[in-house]
Design a protein around this motif. Structure first.
Motif, PDB file in Angstrom:
ATOM      1  N   GLN A  81     -31.940  65.978  31.013  1.00 49.52           N
ATOM      2  CA  GLN A  81     -30.807  65.061  31.034  1.00 49.52           C
ATOM      3  C   GLN A  81     -31.080  63.826  31.884  1.00 49.52           C
ATOM      4  O   GLN A  81     -30.193  62.980  32.048  1.00 49.52           O
ATOM      5  N   GLY A  82     -32.294  63.731  32.414  1.00 46.81           N
ATOM      6  CA  GLY A  82     -32.705  62.529  33.133  1.00 46.81           C
ATOM      7  C   GLY A  82     -32.328  62.462  34.591  1.00 46.81           C
ATOM      8  O   GLY A  82     -32.431  61.402  35.217  1.00 46.81           O
ATOM      9  N   PHE A  83     -31.912  63.574  35.170  1.00 48.80           N
ATOM     10  CA  PHE A  83     -31.566  63.579  36.592  1.00 48.80           C
ATOM     11  C   PHE A  83     -32.814  63.537  37.470  1.00 48.80           C
ATOM     12  O   PHE A  83     -33.858  64.072  37.110  1.00 48.80           O
ATOM     13  N   ASP A  84     -32.691  62.892  38.629  1.00 52.75           N
ATOM     14  CA  ASP A  84     -33.657  63.078  39.702  1.00 52.75           C
ATOM     15  C   ASP A  84     -33.291  64.401  40.366  1.00 52.75           C
ATOM     16  O   ASP A  84     -32.176  64.545  40.888  1.00 52.75           O
ATOM     17  N   CYS A  85     -34.203  65.356  40.338  1.00 55.68           N
ATOM     18  CA  CYS A  85     -33.873  66.726  40.749  1.00 55.68           C
ATOM     19  C   CYS A  85     -34.350  67.043  42.163  1.00 55.68           C
ATOM     20  O   CYS A  85     -35.495  66.754  42.531  1.00 55.68           O
ATOM     21  N   TYR A  86     -33.472  67.673  42.925  1.00 54.88           N
ATOM     22  CA  TYR A  86     -33.757  68.134  44.278  1.00 54.88           C
ATOM     23  C   TYR A  86     -33.487  69.639  44.300  1.00 54.88           C
ATOM     24  O   TYR A  86     -32.345  70.072  44.103  1.00 54.88           O
ATOM     25  N   ALA A  87     -34.531  70.416  44.526  1.00 53.26           N
ATOM     26  CA  ALA A  87     -34.406  71.873  44.457  1.00 53.26           C
ATOM     27  C   ALA A  87     -34.059  72.449  45.831  1.00 53.26           C
ATOM     28  O   ALA A  87     -34.596  72.015  46.851  1.00 53.26           O
ATOM     29  N   LEU A  88     -33.163  73.442  45.829  1.00 53.12           N
ATOM     30  CA  LEU A  88     -32.721  74.074  47.070  1.00 53.12           C
ATOM     31  C   LEU A  88     -32.854  75.586  46.940  1.00 53.12           C
ATOM     32  O   LEU A  88     -32.214  76.200  46.090  1.00 53.12           O
ATOM     33  N   SER A  89     -33.715  76.156  47.762  1.00 53.62           N
ATOM     34  CA  SER A  89     -33.948  77.608  47.756  1.00 53.62           C
ATOM     35  C   SER A  89     -33.576  78.189  49.111  1.00 53.62           C
ATOM     36  O   SER A  89     -33.512  77.470  50.114  1.00 53.62           O
ATOM     37  N   PHE A  90     -33.360  79.507  49.123  1.00 55.73           N
ATOM     38  CA  PHE A  90     -32.934  80.173  50.354  1.00 55.73           C
ATOM     39  C   PHE A  90     -33.764  81.418  50.628  1.00 55.73           C
ATOM     40  O   PHE A  90     -33.919  82.283  49.774  1.00 55.73           O
ATOM     41  N   SER A  91     -34.279  81.475  51.833  1.00 55.89           N
ATOM     42  CA  SER A  91     -34.880  82.700  52.340  1.00 55.89           C
ATOM     43  C   SER A  91     -33.788  83.355  53.192  1.00 55.89           C
ATOM     44  O   SER A  91     -33.589  82.997  54.358  1.00 55.89           O
ATOM     45  N   TYR A  92     -33.056  84.280  52.590  1.00 54.31           N
ATOM     46  CA  TYR A  92     -31.838  84.769  53.227  1.00 54.31           C
ATOM     47  C   TYR A  92     -31.965  86.197  53.751  1.00 54.31           C
ATOM     48  O   TYR A  92     -30.972  86.822  54.126  1.00 54.31           O
ATOM     49  N   GLY A  93     -33.193  86.700  53.791  1.00 57.54           N
ATOM     50  CA  GLY A  93     -33.410  88.056  54.279  1.00 57.54           C
ATOM     51  C   GLY A  93     -33.622  89.051  53.169  1.00 57.54           C
ATOM     52  O   GLY A  93     -33.536  90.264  53.393  1.00 57.54           O
ATOM     53  N   GLN A  94     -33.940  88.550  51.963  1.00 61.29           N
ATOM     54  CA  GLN A  94     -34.211  89.451  50.852  1.00 61.29           C
ATOM     55  C   GLN A  94     -35.487  90.256  51.123  1.00 61.29           C
ATOM     56  O   GLN A  94     -36.355  89.834  51.869  1.00 61.29           O
ATOM     57  N   LYS A  95     -35.572  91.426  50.493  1.00 56.49           N
ATOM     58  CA  LYS A  95     -36.651  92.357  50.792  1.00 56.49           C
ATOM     59  C   LYS A  95     -38.022  91.852  50.369  1.00 56.49           C
ATOM     60  O   LYS A  95     -39.032  92.217  50.966  1.00 56.49           O
ATOM     61  N   HIS A  96     -38.077  91.065  49.310  1.00 57.63           N
ATOM     62  CA  HIS A  96     -39.382  90.544  48.877  1.00 57.63           C
ATOM     63  C   HIS A  96     -39.321  89.031  48.733  1.00 57.63           C
ATOM     64  O   HIS A  96     -38.248  88.454  48.523  1.00 57.63           O
ATOM     65  N   SER A  97     -40.469  88.391  48.862  1.00 56.34           N
ATOM     66  CA  SER A  97     -40.539  86.926  48.805  1.00 56.34           C
ATOM     67  C   SER A  97     -41.169  86.418  47.516  1.00 56.34           C
ATOM     68  O   SER A  97     -41.411  85.223  47.379  1.00 56.34           O
ATOM     69  N   SER A  98     -41.404  87.305  46.556  1.00 60.46           N
ATOM     70  CA  SER A  98     -42.099  86.911  45.332  1.00 60.46           C
ATOM     71  C   SER A  98     -41.342  85.842  44.555  1.00 60.46           C
ATOM     72  O   SER A  98     -41.945  84.918  43.984  1.00 60.46           O
ATOM     73  N   GLU A  99     -40.019  85.958  44.526  1.00 66.03           N
ATOM     74  CA  GLU A  99     -39.223  84.977  43.803  1.00 66.03           C
ATOM     75  C   GLU A  99     -39.318  83.612  44.478  1.00 66.03           C
ATOM     76  O   GLU A  99     -39.413  82.574  43.811  1.00 66.03           O
ATOM     77  N   LEU A 100     -39.331  83.589  45.804  1.00 68.64           N
ATOM     78  CA  LEU A 100     -39.467  82.333  46.529  1.00 68.64           C
ATOM     79  C   LEU A 100     -40.848  81.733  46.333  1.00 68.64           C
ATOM     80  O   LEU A 100     -41.001  80.504  46.240  1.00 68.64           O
ATOM     81  N   ASP A 101     -41.863  82.579  46.274  1.00 68.53           N
ATOM     82  CA  ASP A 101     -43.213  82.088  45.987  1.00 68.53           C
ATOM     83  C   ASP A 101     -43.251  81.417  44.614  1.00 68.53           C
ATOM     84  O   ASP A 101     -43.883  80.377  44.422  1.00 68.53           O
ATOM     85  N   ALA A 102     -42.555  82.032  43.664  1.00 74.21           N
ATOM     86  CA  ALA A 102     -42.461  81.455  42.325  1.00 74.21           C
ATOM     87  C   ALA A 102     -41.725  80.123  42.370  1.00 74.21           C
ATOM     88  O   ALA A 102     -42.121  79.152  41.698  1.00 74.21           O
ATOM     89  N   ALA A 103     -40.667  80.045  43.164  1.00 69.83           N
ATOM     90  CA  ALA A 103     -39.892  78.807  43.278  1.00 69.83           C
ATOM     91  C   ALA A 103     -40.762  77.664  43.804  1.00 69.83           C
ATOM     92  O   ALA A 103     -40.696  76.538  43.294  1.00 69.83           O
ATOM     93  N   LYS A 104     -41.570  77.956  44.808  1.00 72.24           N
ATOM     94  CA  LYS A 104     -42.457  76.927  45.360  1.00 72.24           C
ATOM     95  C   LYS A 104     -43.426  76.410  44.300  1.00 72.24           C
ATOM     96  O   LYS A 104     -43.627  75.200  44.143  1.00 72.24           O
TER      97      LYS A 104
END
Length: 248
Positions: free
Chosen positions: A50-73
């Motif tokens: 849709q042509g937006f300038d995108c700013y991604a926001l992720s949270f390390s909130y104490g979840q048991k694994h970090s694999s999803e955050l690694d994927a986000a990066k």
């Protein structure tokens, strides 16, 4: 680095859109609540299309694994995202969820009601932080991949919750009072998981890079047994699209 200058997109993005991420433009700005999972990655692709300038926001909130955050990066670095922020929160210290509390196991069988994978008030916290950043950026939209069709029954994924948060945001911010408040966009909320995957496939999303499993291993390999995995596996099969998920 989340905000590297030159990059190659995981989506089907024209070359002219992927040269310098830090260059300012006249495009509207969007914050993407971005977990690195299937839904939020589809949301990112929609915002890009849709042509937006995108700013991604992720949270390390104490979840048991970090694999999803690694994927986000990884996904953010290989996209048109101008800046990816990772916010640390200690929701895990409260416990109360199978995603954050070592004493609560992730269920693999059938259940009734709201499952123990629900993290108390998580989306309210995430939306609130996104709202604060949106005011600073003067962003137009916050995109969130919440879904109320093929989902686990979380109360903060329902349309009435989104509508209520929008009203609160309009009342609680300077931008809202001045008539320039940010809009909450949830383009997936009424779609089935099959429709979400089909939409992402049309936009060129590489779902092999996403992680949805509630108990993925350190390499991002999915268990194939939790509710999130079951919904994902069934949807790819129904969509007649090859499931690129790595299962252990």
């Amino acid at each position: 680095m989340f905000d590297s200058l030159v990059f190659y997109s995981v989506f089907s993005v024209p070359p002219w859109r992927i040269v310098f991420k830090r260059f300012y433009s006249m495009n509207k700005k969007a914050i993407i609540l971005f977990s690195g999972g299937l839904d939020s990655t589809t949301c990112l692709a929609i915002a890009e299309s849709q042509g937006f300038d995108c700013y991604a926001l992720s949270f390390s909130y104490g979840q048991k694994h970090s694999s999803e955050l690694d994927a986000a990066k990884k996904i953010a670095n290989n996209s048109t995202v101008k800046l990816h922020k990772m916010i640390k929160l200690d929701l895990g210290s409260f416990g109360g969820s199978a995603l954050t509390d070592d004493d609560i196991e992730v269920p693999e069988g059938d259940f009734e009601g709201i499952p123990v994978t629900y993290v108390p008030a998580r989306n309210t916290v995430f939306f609130s932080v996104a709202l604060a950043w949106a005011e600073v950026l003067e962003a137009d939209v916050i995109f969130a991949g919440v879904n109320a069709v093929d989902y686990s029954g979380y109360p903060d994924c329902r349309p009435e919750y989104i509508e209520a948060f929008q009203k609160m945001a309009d009342l609680a911010t300077k931008a809202g009072i001045e008539g320039k408040g940010v809009k909450i966009e949830t383009p997936l909320i009424h779609l089935t998981k099959v429709e979400i995957i089909q939409k992402g496939d049309e936009l060129g999303v590489d779902y092999s890079q996403t992680v949805s499993c509630y108990q993925a291993d350190k390499n991002g390999a999915a268990c194939g047994r939790c509710d999130s995995c079951k919904i994902r596996k069934k949807a790819f099969k129904s969509a007649k699209i090859k499931d690129p998920t790595a299962y252990r």
